[in-house]
Scaffold this active site. Structure first.
Site, PDB file in Angstrom:
ATOM      1  N   ARG A  46       0.803  -1.223   0.000  1.00 21.32           N
ATOM      2  CA  ARG A  46       0.000   0.000   0.000  1.00 21.32           C
ATOM      3  C   ARG A  46       0.839   1.278   0.000  1.00 21.32           C
ATOM      4  NH1 ARG A  46      -4.370  -0.944   4.392  1.00 21.32           N
ATOM      5  NH2 ARG A  46      -2.401  -1.242   5.417  1.00 21.32           N
ATOM      6  N   LYS A 141       1.279 -19.567   6.622  1.00 20.66           N
ATOM      7  CA  LYS A 141       0.487 -19.812   7.808  1.00 20.66           C
ATOM      8  C   LYS A 141       0.294 -18.494   8.553  1.00 20.66           C
ATOM      9  CE  LYS A 141       2.379 -21.332  11.912  1.00 20.66           C
ATOM     10  NZ  LYS A 141       3.297 -20.516  12.684  1.00 20.66           N
ATOM     11  N   ASP A 170       4.591 -24.421   4.795  1.00 15.04           N
ATOM     12  CA  ASP A 170       4.924 -24.716   6.184  1.00 15.04           C
ATOM     13  C   ASP A 170       6.445 -24.753   6.164  1.00 15.04           C
ATOM     14  OD1 ASP A 170       5.859 -26.175   8.458  1.00 15.04           O
ATOM     15  OD2 ASP A 170       3.791 -26.757   8.824  1.00 15.04           O
ATOM     16  N   HIS A 171       7.071 -23.745   6.728  1.00 18.17           N
ATOM     17  CA  HIS A 171       8.519 -23.621   6.473  1.00 18.17           C
ATOM     18  C   HIS A 171       9.310 -24.806   7.033  1.00 18.17           C
ATOM     19  CE1 HIS A 171       8.917 -21.902  10.547  1.00 18.17           C
ATOM     20  NE2 HIS A 171      10.214 -22.119  10.434  1.00 18.17           N
ATOM     21  N   LYS A 175      12.994 -27.185   5.620  1.00 18.30           N
ATOM     22  CA  LYS A 175      14.256 -27.385   6.341  1.00 18.30           C
ATOM     23  C   LYS A 175      14.937 -28.631   5.815  1.00 18.30           C
ATOM     24  CE  LYS A 175      12.734 -25.340  10.687  1.00 18.30           C
ATOM     25  NZ  LYS A 175      13.658 -24.340  11.198  1.00 18.30           N
ATOM     26  N   GLU A 209      11.906 -23.913  22.393  1.00 19.90           N
ATOM     27  CA  GLU A 209      12.497 -22.622  22.021  1.00 19.90           C
ATOM     28  C   GLU A 209      12.870 -21.853  23.277  1.00 19.90           C
ATOM     29  OE1 GLU A 209      10.642 -20.865  18.199  1.00 19.90           O
ATOM     30  OE2 GLU A 209       8.958 -21.478  19.447  1.00 19.90           O
ATOM     31  N   ASP A 228      -0.186 -22.383  16.761  1.00 18.32           N
ATOM     32  CA  ASP A 228       1.040 -21.832  16.178  1.00 18.32           C
ATOM     33  C   ASP A 228       2.023 -22.929  15.766  1.00 18.32           C
ATOM     34  OD1 ASP A 228       2.806 -19.583  15.567  1.00 18.32           O
ATOM     35  OD2 ASP A 228       4.001 -20.257  17.291  1.00 18.32           O
ATOM     36  N   HIS A 233       3.589 -27.272  12.118  1.00 18.81           N
ATOM     37  CA  HIS A 233       4.960 -27.796  12.084  1.00 18.81           C
ATOM     38  C   HIS A 233       5.079 -29.188  12.724  1.00 18.81           C
ATOM     39  CE1 HIS A 233       5.714 -23.802  10.819  1.00 18.81           C
ATOM     40  NE2 HIS A 233       5.907 -23.257  11.996  1.00 18.81           N
ATOM     41  N   LYS A 324       7.731 -22.074  24.455  1.00 22.09           N
ATOM     42  CA  LYS A 324       8.619 -20.905  24.408  1.00 22.09           C
ATOM     43  C   LYS A 324       9.313 -20.773  25.756  1.00 22.09           C
ATOM     44  CE  LYS A 324       6.647 -19.181  20.535  1.00 22.09           C
ATOM     45  NZ  LYS A 324       7.348 -19.333  19.257  1.00 22.09           N
TER      46      LYS A 324
HETATM   47  C1  BG6 Z   1       6.805 -20.117  13.393  1.00 26.70           C
HETATM   48  C2  BG6 Z   1       6.027 -19.827  14.649  1.00 26.70           C
HETATM   49  O1  BG6 Z   1       5.962 -20.651  12.409  1.00 26.70           O
HETATM   50  O2  BG6 Z   1       7.829 -21.044  13.694  1.00 26.70           O
HETATM   51  C3  BG6 Z   1       6.950 -19.283  15.708  1.00 26.70           C
HETATM   52  O3  BG6 Z   1       5.004 -18.895  14.363  1.00 26.70           O
HETATM   53  C4  BG6 Z   1       8.119 -20.202  15.945  1.00 26.70           C
HETATM   54  O4  BG6 Z   1       6.246 -19.067  16.934  1.00 26.70           O
HETATM   55  C5  BG6 Z   1       8.788 -20.561  14.620  1.00 26.70           C
HETATM   56  O5  BG6 Z   1       9.043 -19.537  16.788  1.00 26.70           O
HETATM   57  C6  BG6 Z   1       9.828 -21.631  14.813  1.00 26.70           C
HETATM   58  O6  BG6 Z   1      10.552 -21.777  13.625  1.00 26.70           O
HETATM   59  P1  BG6 Z   1      12.069 -22.228  13.622  1.00 26.70           P
HETATM   60  O7  BG6 Z   1      12.393 -22.322  12.166  1.00 26.70           O
HETATM   61  O8  BG6 Z   1      12.833 -21.180  14.346  1.00 26.70           O
HETATM   62  O9  BG6 Z   1      12.103 -23.544  14.326  1.00 26.70           O
END
Ligand code: BG6
Length: 476
Positions: A46, A141, A170-171, A175, A209, A228, A233, A324
């Site tokens: 925007r 996501k 979904d990242h 990996k 984490e 989340d 994941h 977390k």
């Molecule tokens: C994200 C979550 O999709 O993945 C985060 O929204 C999380 O809360 C993160 O911290 C973890 O990803 P990675 O690649 O650091 O394990």
């Protein structure tokens, strides 16, 4: 694999995801020689900006987030970038965007925006003649908040795009080590014959984490760890560990098998879930402060026991935990094998088990715990030792050149390979499993337990395994 020149439009090109992940990933691919001459990256958002201003923005993002990656030719990368001011919900910018694009090429539209814009964006792309066969859309996501909203998103996208044009990221699937799960399972003869409830006692999946939710409080307060991390994941990790061998490493063959796993998951018993929220630690705020809600009942930690009702896994529980502000950052999967049926060494030799640990991050590698004789003259005493393979050691410099998840996934979009992306039915099935768990605690107004920063989560999470005569691996 080389790709032909393409156009990639990042809608939300001035946003956080673009800055932190997408643009640095593209730059690294450029430096690796994977962005062909003539490829174009178009930022759309925007804000009123011209090409030069967006290039400055991208340059600053690369300084901050591209890490050590770099090449002498940054100027050439920046010259591939242009910008268009676009109103996602209005008319502004769409004609210009349509004029800029080349319909003879692959055109990918990365929706780096909130899910409420997914439907309207898809509709506008079609209205402006941009949704033809060469077009692909990439969505991030959260794909919905529950089954109903995910289904609505799928329906909205399906009105304008075929499933084979939709790339749901979904990242975790990008990996390297997550893909390695499939290589370990299906590229070796050693493991697969033992990969079932006859030999495997249980499986533990941990995504721990150390970070909190500061900076993302507003999103996280609505999501919580279940939405989340678990619905996406962790579910993907579980699927890759549990699925039957696909006949081919091809998108639908792999996704069909994952879907079968999700559909075979039993509903989770109330007593098989533990939720936690981290407390303040000295000067460090706790979860409630981070989400700015003193009454928050959202969880930042979850541990649960899942069961898969099929021939392979009946009787072998899968324990999942994520949180977390825990003791260490570690993502690992441990496959804990059963005891030998009979010990020829007698009771004094003790109980020993093989554990295959797949470390996804950090310190990627696999470790197989094997039982051997304790050296020395003291008789037949048994000890467990690791057969440890840290990929960085075993592979040397090759392990360093591994692309990060976004690099891999963006290039897969351009290549048209959906293997590492979620299909619509998979996402819906995952929500169908998590929804009742969430609904139960929302209806009851359940308050999560608390845990200290730097701990392994609430004590009750330990009890979840103790009562089954098992225990979590240490988070370290
Ligand atoms: C994200 C979550 O999709 O993945 C985060 O929204 C999380 O809360 C993160 O911290 C973890 O990803 P990675 O690649 O650091 O394990």
């Amino acid at each position: 694999i080389p790709v032909d020149p393409f156009d990639l439009v990042i809608i939300g090109g001035t946003g956080d995801l673009a800055r932190r992940k997408i643009l640095p990933a593209l730059y690294r691919r450029f430096c690796a020689g994977q962005m062909p001459d003539g490829a174009r990256v178009i930022g759309a958002a925007r804000s009123d900006m011209d090409d030069a201003a967006w290039r400055d923005f991208v340059g600053a993002a690369l300084d901050e987030f591209a890490g050590a990656a770099g090449c002498d030719d940054r100027g050439r990368f920046l010259s591939m970038l242009s910008y268009v001011t676009l109103d996602a919900l209005g008319a502004r910018g769409w004609d210009k965007l349509a004029e800029m694009l080349d319909s003879s090429r692959v055109r990918a539209f990365y929706f780096s925006v909130g899910p409420r814009l997914f439907g309207p964006l898809a509709e506008r792309l079609q209205r402006h003649g941009l949704a033809d066969e060469g077009a692909r859309i990439v969505v991030e996501k959260p794909f919905g908040h529950d089954l109903g909203s995910a289904r609505a998103l799928n329906v909205a996208l399906a009105q304008h795009f075929d499933e084979n044009q939709i790339y749901r990221i979904d990242h975790y699937l990008g990996k390297e080590t997550v893909q390695n799960l499939m290589a370990i399972r299906f590229g070796n003869m050693l493991f697969e014959p033992l990969w079932n409830s006859q030999y495997v006692d249980h499986i533990q999946i941990t995504v721990a984490e150390t970070v909190g939710v500061n900076g993302r409080g507003e999103y996280y307060e609505r999501a919580g760890a279940m939405r989340d991390m678990v619905q996406n994941h962790m579910m993907q990790l579980l699927c890759l560990i549990a699925m039957e061998p696909p006949a081919k490493f091809e998108p639908d063959a792999v996704r069909d098998e994952k879907l079968k796993v999700i559909r075979a998951l039993d509903p989770v018993e109330e007593t098989d879930v533990v939720r936690g929220q981290y407390l303040a630690d000295g000067a460090q705020p706790g979860f409630k402060e981070h989400v700015e809600n003193a009454e928050s009942t959202t969880e930042s930690f979850i541990a649960l026991k899942a069961r898969i009702s099929n021939w392979r896994w009946a009787g072998t529980p899968f324990y999942l935990r994520t949180g977390k502000r825990l003791r260490a950052r570690t993502t690992e999967i441990a496959v804990v094998f059963k005891d030998t049926p009979h010990s020829i060494f007698g009771p004094e030799a003790g109980q020993h088990r093989n554990i295959l640990t797949i470390r996804l991050q950090p310190n990627e590698g696999i470790d197989l715990g094997v039982t051997i004789k304790e050296p020395g003259p003291g008789g037949m005493r048994l000890i467990d030792v690791p057969l440890d393979m840290t990929f960085a050691q075993a592979l040397g410099p090759e392990a360093e050149g591994v692309p990060d998840a976004y690099e891999r996934l963006i290039m897969d979009v351009i290549r048209g390979n959906q293997t590492l992306f979620m299909r619509g039915d998979e996402v819906e099935a995952a929500w169908a499993w998590t929804d009742p768990i969430i609904a139960r605690w929302e209806e009851a107004g359940q308050v999560p337990l608390t845990y200290d920063t730097g701990s392994s989560g609430p004590e009750e999470a330990l009890a979840l395994m103790h009562r089954d005569g098992r225990r979590w691996r240490e988070i370290r």
